[in-house]
Write an enzyme that holds these catalytic residues in place. Structure first.
Site, mmCIF file in Angstrom:
data_model
loop_
_atom_site.group_PDB
_atom_site.id
_atom_site.type_symbol
_atom_site.label_atom_id
_atom_site.label_comp_id
_atom_site.label_asym_id
_atom_site.label_seq_id
_atom_site.Cartn_x
_atom_site.Cartn_y
_atom_site.Cartn_z
ATOM 1 N N ASP A 1 18.041 17.407 -2.145
ATOM 2 C CA ASP A 1 19.375 16.910 -1.841
ATOM 3 C C ASP A 1 19.223 15.537 -1.189
ATOM 4 O O ASP A 1 18.498 15.389 -0.198
ATOM 5 C CB ASP A 1 20.092 17.868 -0.888
ATOM 6 C CG ASP A 1 21.568 18.036 -1.224
ATOM 7 O OD1 ASP A 1 22.218 17.014 -1.477
ATOM 8 O OD2 ASP A 1 22.050 19.181 -1.251
ATOM 9 N N ASP B 119 24.467 13.749 -2.756
ATOM 10 C CA ASP B 119 25.663 14.173 -2.036
ATOM 11 C C ASP B 119 26.719 13.059 -2.021
ATOM 12 O O ASP B 119 26.401 11.898 -1.746
ATOM 13 C CB ASP B 119 25.272 14.552 -0.606
ATOM 14 C CG ASP B 119 26.406 15.143 0.183
ATOM 15 O OD1 ASP B 119 26.887 16.222 -0.198
ATOM 16 O OD2 ASP B 119 26.813 14.524 1.187
ATOM 17 N N GLU C 287 27.049 14.357 -6.926
ATOM 18 C CA GLU C 287 28.265 15.025 -6.497
ATOM 19 C C GLU C 287 29.360 13.956 -6.458
ATOM 20 O O GLU C 287 29.316 13.042 -5.631
ATOM 21 C CB GLU C 287 28.095 15.662 -5.118
ATOM 22 C CG GLU C 287 29.347 16.418 -4.685
ATOM 23 C CD GLU C 287 29.340 16.802 -3.216
ATOM 24 O OE1 GLU C 287 29.917 17.850 -2.880
ATOM 25 O OE2 GLU C 287 28.761 16.056 -2.397
ATOM 26 N N HIS D 243 27.174 25.883 -2.422
ATOM 27 C CA HIS D 243 27.183 26.104 -0.978
ATOM 28 C C HIS D 243 28.491 25.683 -0.311
ATOM 29 O O HIS D 243 28.695 25.985 0.864
ATOM 30 C CB HIS D 243 26.026 25.334 -0.344
ATOM 31 C CG HIS D 243 26.156 23.846 -0.506
ATOM 32 N ND1 HIS D 243 26.027 23.212 -1.727
ATOM 33 C CD2 HIS D 243 26.436 22.858 0.387
ATOM 34 C CE1 HIS D 243 26.206 21.918 -1.578
ATOM 35 N NE2 HIS D 243 26.449 21.675 -0.304
ATOM 36 N N ASP D 244 29.347 24.980 -1.033
ATOM 37 C CA ASP D 244 30.617 24.498 -0.475
ATOM 38 C C ASP D 244 31.826 25.269 -0.983
ATOM 39 O O ASP D 244 32.967 24.878 -0.691
ATOM 40 C CB ASP D 244 30.818 23.014 -0.823
ATOM 41 C CG ASP D 244 29.992 22.081 0.050
ATOM 42 O OD1 ASP D 244 29.647 22.478 1.183
ATOM 43 O OD2 ASP D 244 29.695 20.960 -0.405
#
Length: 558
Positions: A100, A201, A256, A331-332
């Site tokens: 990440d 991210d 993302e 995860h979100d």
């Protein structure tokens, strides 16, 4: 699509949330050795890549997305030697590892920011956004995605710094060439170590509108606003990143990118754009948002016709020009089977398999979030003290405590449906205490259904969700049509059935999925040829014109 198939176009990615995967040092927090210990499990499942959520040094204001040192491992996860062991072992298992990459912001404890706040003429000052207020007011009216102002006043230099997320996550100023160079050096260091790529991210937020003007909305309409997303220089920055770093390695990259359309994605990940390999879009995850101004805090179900339209737009809009990423959860977000399927015991397994069928046979690279292959469900926490997520707790304070817009009971129902903590409960390995995740008190509660839903039970049951995922992965690896075939949506206005075809070199596959708990009839036989062959189904037997609750099947036509 480009004539040459890239390895990541045929791959299946498994997302590991390290904090909740496996604890080996008895502190209630997952660690790197815990991931290494389960590589056999991942290899048996058949995945090609694991994506690790942040494992860098961090004060954990936002569970590792506030990084204080990009080139050190957080102590709770282990050491750099543990990471090197994991990377080597993963490669020995035929599994690649992507990291990440969080470069829209750092922690306020990062040395760059610590230097930046020392004085207005510090060499790191312009690594961040510092502004004077208007009188006693903040520099503009932006609000943080996590609630409150996007500006925090710093006494030492008597200016405000910008943080579009937490106060402990100051935004980086990508307009500064020295900042970009420092980031590229850090990325190169990881790639030379042997990592196989990056998930980036909120990468489409790295270019803000010049002048940081006022606006009527938050900086993110659930993480999306033209003032901070898809900015004027974002493609220039990413092309520079590709030229100076990414193009030098045989890796995969996924960005993302909130608030993007297929047209935007063709810019970020177009075959001839020299930026990223693919992006995560979020249109399909916003269809159930509240219609009363509460954003993601909703208890609505996703309308199927709208979902099909979004997927159709992305499948056809990127065909031959860019590459799709495929995911139901991460995860979100809430767990897939609870959000899009049905997590009641009588339907959980069927609907989990149906959702997997629908997603994995689309064109693109599928992402499996840890526990998805078990049909893990939302946590359904009933007390606020069980939550750990900063976004969740801030939303409760804003909507209930401060503004009194929702009652406690109403907000708890919304948290149970939408909190990020739903996907962050510990991985359920077996039926022993704490689901086999840890022999200490876990950092967040284990879902109480772990005694029924766990990996040990799944591996002992040939009809489990786990083995169904294994079959889907084998189909992708074995049949080129899954990677190369074009997509055609059928029954676009049907409110219960998601059906589509894939076509490649004279071959056709037909995929039908019932998204309801009802038994329904449709004249589906008209789409089948006489010698059509069923490749996969989540029922042992079926009639083509009847779809039972959450039934899914895949036919290969002549």
């Amino acid at each position: 699509m480009a004539a040459t198939i890239k390895w990541w176009q045929q791959a299946v990615v498994y997302q590991v949330y390290p904090r909740s995967f496996q604890d080996t040092n008895h502190d209630g927090i997952g660690d790197l050795k815990g991931i290494t210990a389960h590589l056999d499990y991942l290899q048996q499942l058949g995945v090609d890549v694991i994506w690790l959520n942040p494992i860098y040094r961090s004060p954990n204001d936002d569970n590792g997305y506030d990084i204080s040192d990009y080139q050190q491992i957080a102590a709770e996860f282990g050491t750099m030697a543990d990471f090197d062991d994991l990377l080597t072992a993963a490669h020995d298992h035929g599994i690649k590892v992507i990291m990440d990459l969080v470069v829209n912001h750092t922690s306020d404890e990062h040395p760059w920011f610590q230097q930046s706040r020392q004085s207005r003429d510090n060499q790191y000052r312009d690594f961040y956004f510092w502004r004077s207020g208007k009188g006693a007011d903040q520099p503009n009216n932006w609000e943080s995605a996590f609630g409150g102002s996007a500006w925090t006043y710093d006494e030492q230099t008597q200016q405000y710094y910008l943080h579009t997320f937490s106060t402990k996550q100051p935004d980086l100023n990508w307009e500064n060439p020295a900042l970009r160079t420092a980031i590229y050096q850090m990325m190169t260091w990881w790639l030379e170590k042997g990592v196989d790529g990056f998930r980036m991210d909120v990468i489409n937020q790295i270019s803000k509108l010049p002048g940081l003007p006022d606006g009527p909305l938050k900086p993110h309409s659930q993480y999306g606003d033209a003032r901070v997303t898809n900015g004027p220089h974002v493609h220039e920055f990413l092309q520079e990143m590709n030229r100076r770093v990414l193009s030098r390695f045989d890796i995969m990259t996924v960005g993302e990118t909130h608030d993007v359309t297929p047209a935007d994605a063709r810019k970020y990940a177009g075959n001839d754009r020299h930026e990223l390999d693919m992006v995560f879009e979020f249109q399909h995850l916003r269809l159930d948002n509240s219609q009363h101004g509460f954003g993601k805090w909703s208890i609505r179900k996703t309308p199927l016709v709208a979902l099909k339209q979004v997927i159709n737009d992305w499948q056809t809009g990127l065909a031959g020009q860019a590459w799709n990423s495929l995911f139901w959860n991460n995860h979100d977000t809430p767990r897939a089977v609870s959000r899009f399927g049905d997590d009641r015991p009588m339907y959980r397994v069927r609907s989990a398999k149906m959702l997997a069928t629908c997603l994995h046979l689309l064109q693109g690279t599928p992402y499996i979030y840890q526990g998805e292959e078990l049909g893990m469900t939302d946590a359904h926490f009933t007390d606020l003290d069980s939550y750990r997520d900063i976004e969740t707790l801030n939303a409760y304070r804003d909507l209930v405590t401060d503004r009194h817009l929702l009652t406690h009971a109403d907000m708890m129902a919304r948290l149970a449906a939408s909190s990020r903590d739903n996907s962050r409960t510990p991985m359920q390995w077996n039926a022993t205490e704490n689901a086999g995740f840890s022999d200490a008190q876990p950092w967040i509660k284990v879902n109480p259904n772990y005694q029924q839903i766990n990996a040990e039970a799944a591996l002992a049951d040939p009809d489990s969700v786990w083995y169904y995922y294994q079959q889907l992965i084998k189909l992708r690896h074995h049949y080129p049509i899954v990677t190369l075939g074009t997509f055609k949506l059928l029954l676009a206005d049907d409110t219960q059935v998601f059906m589509y075809e894939r076509h490649w070199q004279g071959q056709t596959w037909l995929i039908a999925c019932n998204f309801t708990s009802e038994t329904i009839s449709r004249p589906l036989h008209q789409y089948l040829t006489a010698d059509a062959k069923c490749l996969l189904s989540n029922y042992d037997d079926h009639q083509t014109d009847t779809l039972r609750p959450y039934e899914a099947w895949v036919y290969q036509l002549a």
